[in-house]
Scaffold this motif. Structure first.
Motif, mmCIF file in Angstrom:
data_model
loop_
_atom_site.group_PDB
_atom_site.id
_atom_site.type_symbol
_atom_site.label_atom_id
_atom_site.label_comp_id
_atom_site.label_asym_id
_atom_site.label_seq_id
_atom_site.Cartn_x
_atom_site.Cartn_y
_atom_site.Cartn_z
ATOM 1 N N ALA A 1 -3.733 -0.877 -18.061
ATOM 2 C CA ALA A 1 -2.680 0.062 -17.681
ATOM 3 C C ALA A 1 -1.335 -0.634 -17.472
ATOM 4 C CB ALA A 1 -3.080 0.800 -16.406
ATOM 5 N N GLY A 2 -1.327 -1.958 -17.535
ATOM 6 C CA GLY A 2 -0.092 -2.699 -17.312
ATOM 7 C C GLY A 2 0.187 -2.993 -15.861
ATOM 8 N N LEU A 3 -0.852 -2.992 -15.046
ATOM 9 C CA LEU A 3 -0.719 -3.279 -13.621
ATOM 10 C C LEU A 3 -1.127 -4.715 -13.345
ATOM 11 C CD1 LEU A 3 -2.247 0.048 -12.303
ATOM 12 C CD2 LEU A 3 0.136 -0.646 -12.034
ATOM 13 N N GLN A 4 -0.338 -5.411 -12.544
ATOM 14 C CA GLN A 4 -0.630 -6.788 -12.167
ATOM 15 C C GLN A 4 -1.346 -6.801 -10.828
ATOM 16 O OE1 GLN A 4 2.695 -9.553 -12.297
ATOM 17 N NE2 GLN A 4 1.867 -10.695 -10.562
ATOM 18 N N LEU A 5 -2.562 -7.309 -10.805
ATOM 19 C CA LEU A 5 -3.356 -7.337 -9.581
ATOM 20 C C LEU A 5 -2.737 -8.286 -8.566
ATOM 21 C CD1 LEU A 5 -6.903 -7.463 -11.215
ATOM 22 C CD2 LEU A 5 -5.629 -5.455 -10.466
ATOM 23 N N THR A 6 -2.654 -7.817 -7.306
ATOM 24 C CA THR A 6 -2.014 -8.627 -6.273
ATOM 25 C C THR A 6 -2.852 -8.829 -5.020
ATOM 26 O OG1 THR A 6 -0.912 -6.649 -5.392
ATOM 27 C CG2 THR A 6 0.305 -7.981 -7.014
ATOM 28 N N GLY A 7 -3.874 -8.020 -4.809
ATOM 29 C CA GLY A 7 -4.652 -8.186 -3.582
ATOM 30 C C GLY A 7 -5.955 -7.420 -3.629
ATOM 31 N N PHE A 8 -6.889 -7.843 -2.767
ATOM 32 C CA PHE A 8 -8.220 -7.242 -2.703
ATOM 33 C C PHE A 8 -8.694 -7.198 -1.253
ATOM 34 C CE2 PHE A 8 -7.754 -9.498 -6.686
ATOM 35 C CZ PHE A 8 -8.154 -8.566 -7.631
ATOM 36 N N ALA A 9 -9.557 -6.236 -0.951
ATOM 37 C CA ALA A 9 -10.180 -6.181 0.366
ATOM 38 C C ALA A 9 -11.516 -5.462 0.231
ATOM 39 C CB ALA A 9 -9.290 -5.442 1.368
ATOM 40 N N GLU A 10 -12.466 -5.850 1.071
ATOM 41 C CA GLU A 10 -13.746 -5.148 1.159
ATOM 42 C C GLU A 10 -13.887 -4.602 2.575
ATOM 43 O OE1 GLU A 10 -16.854 -7.207 -1.901
ATOM 44 O OE2 GLU A 10 -16.325 -8.401 -0.132
ATOM 45 N N GLY A 11 -14.588 -3.501 2.704
ATOM 46 C CA GLY A 11 -14.805 -2.898 4.011
ATOM 47 C C GLY A 11 -16.222 -2.427 4.170
ATOM 48 N N GLY A 12 -16.703 -2.448 5.408
ATOM 49 C CA GLY A 12 -18.082 -2.064 5.698
ATOM 50 C C GLY A 12 -18.949 -3.275 5.896
ATOM 51 N N SER A 13 -19.992 -3.117 6.694
ATOM 52 C CA SER A 13 -20.864 -4.239 7.043
ATOM 53 C C SER A 13 -22.276 -3.720 7.315
ATOM 54 C CB SER A 13 -20.297 -4.934 8.293
ATOM 55 O OG SER A 13 -21.118 -5.982 8.720
ATOM 56 N N PRO A 14 -23.288 -4.534 7.012
ATOM 57 C CA PRO A 14 -23.271 -5.905 6.492
ATOM 58 C C PRO A 14 -23.081 -5.979 4.978
ATOM 59 C CG PRO A 14 -25.517 -5.246 6.868
ATOM 60 C CD PRO A 14 -24.672 -4.117 7.356
ATOM 61 N N VAL A 15 -23.338 -4.877 4.269
ATOM 62 C CA VAL A 15 -23.077 -4.824 2.825
ATOM 63 C C VAL A 15 -21.816 -3.995 2.618
ATOM 64 C CG1 VAL A 15 -23.950 -4.116 0.579
ATOM 65 C CG2 VAL A 15 -25.532 -4.991 2.293
ATOM 66 N N PRO A 16 -20.817 -4.494 1.908
ATOM 67 C CA PRO A 16 -19.566 -3.746 1.759
ATOM 68 C C PRO A 16 -19.786 -2.355 1.157
ATOM 69 C CG PRO A 16 -19.295 -5.996 0.983
ATOM 70 C CD PRO A 16 -20.759 -5.804 1.225
ATOM 71 N N THR A 17 -19.074 -1.396 1.720
ATOM 72 C CA THR A 17 -19.099 -0.035 1.213
ATOM 73 C C THR A 17 -17.880 0.262 0.360
ATOM 74 O OG1 THR A 17 -20.303 0.687 3.184
ATOM 75 C CG2 THR A 17 -19.234 2.405 1.897
ATOM 76 N N THR A 18 -16.759 -0.382 0.667
ATOM 77 C CA THR A 18 -15.523 -0.120 -0.071
ATOM 78 C C THR A 18 -14.984 -1.396 -0.707
ATOM 79 O OG1 THR A 18 -14.139 -0.454 1.900
ATOM 80 C CG2 THR A 18 -14.879 1.795 1.427
ATOM 81 N N LEU A 19 -14.329 -1.216 -1.841
ATOM 82 C CA LEU A 19 -13.550 -2.262 -2.482
ATOM 83 C C LEU A 19 -12.158 -1.703 -2.707
ATOM 84 C CD1 LEU A 19 -13.275 -5.039 -3.954
ATOM 85 C CD2 LEU A 19 -13.804 -3.807 -6.066
ATOM 86 N N SER A 20 -11.146 -2.422 -2.223
ATOM 87 C CA SER A 20 -9.772 -1.989 -2.361
ATOM 88 C C SER A 20 -8.982 -3.002 -3.171
ATOM 89 C CB SER A 20 -9.132 -1.796 -0.977
ATOM 90 O OG SER A 20 -9.858 -0.831 -0.230
ATOM 91 N N ILE A 21 -8.043 -2.483 -3.937
ATOM 92 C CA ILE A 21 -7.274 -3.318 -4.876
ATOM 93 C C ILE A 21 -5.808 -2.885 -4.789
ATOM 94 C CG2 ILE A 21 -6.957 -3.958 -7.299
ATOM 95 C CD1 ILE A 21 -9.905 -2.956 -7.734
ATOM 96 N N SER A 22 -4.911 -3.866 -4.744
ATOM 97 C CA SER A 22 -3.492 -3.563 -4.871
ATOM 98 C C SER A 22 -2.971 -4.172 -6.158
ATOM 99 C CB SER A 22 -2.705 -4.086 -3.673
ATOM 100 O OG SER A 22 -2.774 -5.495 -3.588
ATOM 101 N N ALA A 23 -1.941 -3.537 -6.711
ATOM 102 C CA ALA A 23 -1.347 -3.986 -7.959
ATOM 103 C C ALA A 23 0.103 -3.547 -7.988
ATOM 104 C CB ALA A 23 -2.106 -3.407 -9.153
ATOM 105 N N ILE A 24 0.898 -4.187 -8.808
ATOM 106 C CA ILE A 24 2.276 -3.773 -8.992
ATOM 107 C C ILE A 24 2.548 -3.490 -10.465
ATOM 108 C CG2 ILE A 24 3.161 -4.990 -6.977
ATOM 109 C CD1 ILE A 24 4.219 -7.146 -8.893
ATOM 110 N N ARG A 25 3.519 -2.617 -10.690
ATOM 111 C CA ARG A 25 3.981 -2.407 -12.051
ATOM 112 C C ARG A 25 5.016 -3.483 -12.359
ATOM 113 N NH1 ARG A 25 7.834 2.263 -14.711
ATOM 114 N NH2 ARG A 25 8.068 1.161 -16.670
ATOM 115 N N THR A 26 4.785 -4.222 -13.404
ATOM 116 C CA THR A 26 5.706 -5.314 -13.759
ATOM 117 C C THR A 26 6.832 -4.784 -14.622
ATOM 118 O OG1 THR A 26 4.295 -5.856 -15.647
ATOM 119 C CG2 THR A 26 3.926 -7.044 -13.601
#
Length: 218
Positions: free
Chosen positions: A193-218
């Protein structure tokens, strides 16, 4: 969409009030970390009943929402400005927005790569896109989460598909279904899509339930 119209009252009046209080799977924490503070318009794709608008305002953004379901938007209208529309064909000009977010909705969108392309199109250069979604490796019709200490992953993770299979009858998936993208396919869709990945995070324990991603339009 009819399926979401049918569950709008249940979602607002039963599902949300019964949800675990706090931030047990890291949705709020991930949004705060990856989006951060701002003072521009922020479009929420698939905004549903608008439950994330308050946090976006807390971060300084001016939220607006789009969703296909008139039933969901009837509730969202009290929380943020909304429009009925398809996230894969947004009624928004190119490079118009400083931020776009997708909050726990990518599994509700059969063509999420098209949604990502639209998010990139409407973002101004340097604008931020934040995806907060169920974890593609540990959630889906292939994942049995009955025991949170030992999630069982069955065959099916590598197959992109739409299913109503669900480990619980108390949530959304057995009602409206879900689509699945393996992790590599999901990440590749950002890049395509032309997005540059800039960050990641996982949430939930003990096995992650969520995956989050940030990106910017270059």
């Amino acid at each position: 969409m009819a399926a979401y119209d049918e569950i709008a009252d249940w979602y607002e009046n039963e599902f949300l009030p019964a949800s675990t209080p706090g931030d047990p799977i890291g949705i709020r924490a991930s949004l705060a970390e990856l989006l951060g503070e701002g003072d521009e318009l922020c479009l929420e794709l698939g905004c549903g009943t608008g439950v994330h608008a308050a946090q976006l305002r807390e971060l300084g953004w001016r939220p607006v929402g789009v969703d296909l379901s008139a039933g969901m938007l009837a509730y969202a209208d009290n929380r943020l400005p909304v429009a009925r529309g398809d996230a894969a064909r947004l009624p928004i000009a190119d490079a118009a927005l400083g931020a776009v977010v997708a909050m726990m909705v990518h599994t509700d969108m059969p063509d999420y790569p098209a949604v990502l392309r639209e998010a990139a199109r409407v973002l101004r250069p340097g604008g931020t896109f934040v995806h907060v979604g169920v974890h593609p490796a540990f959630c889906g019709g292939f994942a049995d989460r009955t025991d949170p200490e030992a999630v069982v992953i069955r065959r099916g993770y590598l197959d992109g598909y739409w299913t109503k299979d669900s480990w619980t009858t108390q949530g959304l998936r057995n009602r409206v279904g879900a689509t699945h993208l393996p992790l590599p396919a999901l990440l590749r869709a950002f890049l395509d899509a032309g997005l540059q990945l800039t960050g990641f995070a996982e949430g939930g324990s003990p096995v992650p339930t969520t995956l989050s991603i940030s990106a910017i339009r270059t």
